[in-house]
Design a protein around this motif. Sequence first.
Motif, PDB file in Angstrom:
ATOM      1  N   LEU A   1     -11.283   6.285   7.515  1.00  0.00           N
ATOM      2  CA  LEU A   1     -11.110   5.058   7.132  1.00  0.00           C
ATOM      3  C   LEU A   1     -10.132   5.152   5.923  1.00  0.00           C
ATOM      4  O   LEU A   1      -9.841   3.817   5.547  1.00  0.00           O
ATOM      5  CB  LEU A   1     -12.406   3.172   6.818  1.00  0.00           C
ATOM      6  N   SER A   2     -10.108   5.580   4.434  1.00  0.00           N
ATOM      7  CA  SER A   2      -9.615   5.430   3.301  1.00  0.00           C
ATOM      8  C   SER A   2      -8.868   7.064   3.759  1.00  0.00           C
ATOM      9  O   SER A   2      -7.814   7.117   2.645  1.00  0.00           O
ATOM     10  CB  SER A   2     -10.761   5.924   2.523  1.00  0.00           C
TER      11      SER A   2
ATOM     12  N   MET B   1      -3.773  -0.947   9.392  1.00  0.00           N
ATOM     13  CA  MET B   1      -4.749  -1.544   8.480  1.00  0.00           C
ATOM     14  C   MET B   1      -5.741  -2.295   7.966  1.00  0.00           C
ATOM     15  O   MET B   1      -6.575  -2.397   7.860  1.00  0.00           O
ATOM     16  CB  MET B   1      -3.664  -1.942   7.147  1.00  0.00           C
TER      17      MET B   1
ATOM     18  N   ARG C   1      -8.769  -1.114   9.215  1.00  0.00           N
ATOM     19  CA  ARG C   1      -9.024  -0.324   8.982  1.00  0.00           C
ATOM     20  C   ARG C   1     -10.028  -1.053   7.913  1.00  0.00           C
ATOM     21  O   ARG C   1     -11.490  -0.960   7.669  1.00  0.00           O
ATOM     22  CB  ARG C   1      -8.514   0.251   7.749  1.00  0.00           C
TER      23      ARG C   1
ATOM     24  N   VAL D   1       0.656  -1.002  -0.097  1.00  0.00           N
ATOM     25  CA  VAL D   1      -0.620   0.523   0.317  1.00  0.00           C
ATOM     26  C   VAL D   1       0.828   1.116   0.148  1.00  0.00           C
ATOM     27  O   VAL D   1       1.268   2.073  -0.534  1.00  0.00           O
ATOM     28  CB  VAL D   1      -1.256   0.320   1.067  1.00  0.00           C
TER      29      VAL D   1
ATOM     30  N   TYR E   1      -5.740   9.086   4.804  1.00  0.00           N
ATOM     31  CA  TYR E   1      -3.999   8.593   4.680  1.00  0.00           C
ATOM     32  C   TYR E   1      -3.292  10.563   4.937  1.00  0.00           C
ATOM     33  O   TYR E   1      -3.873  11.021   4.231  1.00  0.00           O
ATOM     34  CB  TYR E   1      -3.127   8.390   3.816  1.00  0.00           C
TER      35      TYR E   1
ATOM     36  N   ARG F   1     -10.828   0.137  -1.913  1.00  0.00           N
ATOM     37  CA  ARG F   1     -10.954   1.520  -1.815  1.00  0.00           C
ATOM     38  C   ARG F   1     -10.375   2.160  -0.864  1.00  0.00           C
ATOM     39  O   ARG F   1      -9.582   3.385  -1.118  1.00  0.00           O
ATOM     40  CB  ARG F   1     -12.067   2.177  -2.686  1.00  0.00           C
ATOM     41  N   ASN F   2     -10.549   1.557   0.635  1.00  0.00           N
ATOM     42  CA  ASN F   2     -10.227   2.379   1.470  1.00  0.00           C
ATOM     43  C   ASN F   2      -9.023   1.941   1.331  1.00  0.00           C
ATOM     44  O   ASN F   2      -8.520   2.590   2.554  1.00  0.00           O
ATOM     45  CB  ASN F   2     -11.328   1.644   2.193  1.00  0.00           C
ATOM     46  N   THR F   3      -8.665   1.105   1.578  1.00  0.00           N
ATOM     47  CA  THR F   3      -7.329   0.068   2.097  1.00  0.00           C
ATOM     48  C   THR F   3      -5.869   0.142   0.946  1.00  0.00           C
ATOM     49  O   THR F   3      -5.078  -0.650   0.878  1.00  0.00           O
ATOM     50  CB  THR F   3      -7.257  -0.872   2.961  1.00  0.00           C
ATOM     51  N   ALA F   4      -6.279  -0.567  -0.576  1.00  0.00           N
ATOM     52  CA  ALA F   4      -5.988  -0.523  -1.596  1.00  0.00           C
ATOM     53  C   ALA F   4      -5.650  -2.617  -0.549  1.00  0.00           C
ATOM     54  O   ALA F   4      -4.788  -2.742  -1.263  1.00  0.00           O
ATOM     55  CB  ALA F   4      -4.170  -0.061  -1.323  1.00  0.00           C
TER      56      ALA F   4
ATOM     57  N   THR G   1     -14.208  -1.242   7.948  1.00  0.00           N
ATOM     58  CA  THR G   1     -14.784  -0.928   6.447  1.00  0.00           C
ATOM     59  C   THR G   1     -16.112  -2.222   6.241  1.00  0.00           C
ATOM     60  O   THR G   1     -17.331  -1.860   6.043  1.00  0.00           O
ATOM     61  CB  THR G   1     -13.914  -1.131   5.316  1.00  0.00           C
TER      62      THR G   1
END
Lengths: 418, 147
Positions: free
Chosen positions: B48-49, A79, A82, A17, B51, A127-130, A86
């Motif tokens: 959450l998305s 991560m 997250r 990421v 950074y 999308r949120n975390t790749a 999600t």
Amino acid sequence: MYALVDCNNFYVSCERVFNPALIGKPVIVLSNNDGCAISRSQEAKDLGVEMGAIPHLMPEEMCKQLRMFSSNYTLYGDMSDRVMKTLSLFVPRMEVYSIDEAFLDMSDMSYTNLQALGVKIRTTVLRNTAIPTCVGIAPTKVLAKMANRYAKKRVKEIGVFAASTPARVQQLLDYTAVGDVWGIGRQYADMLVKNKIITAADFVNAPEDFVRAKMSVVGLRLQKELKGIPCLEWTFEPPKKKAIGSSRSFGSLVTDKNIIKQALSNYAANCALKLRAQHSAAGNLKVFIHTNPHRKQDEQYYQSIVIQMAKATNLTTDIVKHAMQGLDFIFRPGFNYLKCGIELGNIVPEDQVQFDLFSNRDDTKIKKATATLDKINAKFGKDLVRFSMQGFQKPYKARAEHLSKCFTTRLEDIIKIK
Amino acid sequence: MQFIPYTGMQHLQPSSGDAKVPTGFPSPAMEFMEERITLDKIVVENPLSTYFAYNEGEAMTEAGIFPGSILVVDKALNARSGDIVIVFINGEYIARYIKMSMNKCTLWAANKKVQPIEVTEEMEMVVWGVVVSVVTDSKTIKLCTRW
């Protein structure tokens, strides 16, 4: 309906990421103290890097092509949170099974297109975390695990498989070998294959009497789950009541499942003995295993499972059998285990045990044998449990020569824009 | 009345269980309390998305992004033509305007001295996220604008 969502090569994916140069390359993440590979990218797997491979023992050609990272749990933990948050956007209840896997309870929801929902879940996490994931959706937990595995192996590009129709469930059952069913360990798999039961589909069609005889009530519940009937009799929550238990820490760390099986058999036998001594029977059994949390250099793992008995029992055979089956669910290779144990719960007086409606089993013989076994058991503990009781190694600062930064938790570590 | 450490909000929230109300009577403000504004509420729409990135270069100074600015990046947004994005290209992160048309993708700087980049496949560009906010402290602004 349940969904099992798990992240692909989670630790490597986390590193990718924040460092897109790693995408498409062979990458591994090492356990604490840079001991061995605990996460591998697909390219690293293709290179032949095994799970648990030790870097300085690898052929030079392999090493040269690999990017190695020390485990950065600070990053992975964030991560993971997250990802889980999600997932929680989609369902009111979920069970986080490990740092990168969760079961989602979708029973209250009426989604018309589960495959589309699975894709939406996967896309949103991406999308949120790749972080890429696979999603398996099915009427039971065991089937959801199977669907997830199918998605990973057969429909990789999509990464989602919803077994929302009997035909789709059948696809899974035909594709999966009995040894690859969650909860069927190697020994049971070998026994089934010997009896011409090769695929999960074959197992579903096996006569119930056969399954009950060979695999006891746990095998029957597995069969039910594969038939699409959720069995709530196993959970990953520990029972809260006081229980009879037996467990011990190993003097030196154990990685071999067979040694753990041996230990657990002994503990199970001990517990059964205690039960009989007080004229009780147990209605459920909890099996747990875990690593040593003080060994910072070790990859950590803790898991437990509670199994409900068909009827409360204090027979060693029953308790040992269920303990072994419980282990089949929770054992994962590649960890340095410190401790394993048994806890018996739902303890009732011996003479108040309710009958198992489906069992024709005559317990008199077993009870006689058990009495004899009790005498042997007294000696069992001394002979079989041959683990030394030395203390643990002194903790020392873990080696981490390839640590990436804490990109999401330390301001000084955030990515730099040129 | 008692002397106790003040840890926050004690006299402004309904007492729970045995917690003593330090002033001995409920505050008139109790029913009207709201959460204080924090920077997160201003710049972070989807935690959450979201950074953060630290800008080092001068390529976007004319857009108000200075060396020392912290960029708030949302990875979940689809980059649209004209957005300021973070891309990973040629092994490093840069911030640029992204312009997308038919078959072309160009990255424009906000600095006359910096050339636009015509993106090709060999560059293996990855759009890392969309810049949704820029946080620059006044020390940096004073340094960079030399008023």
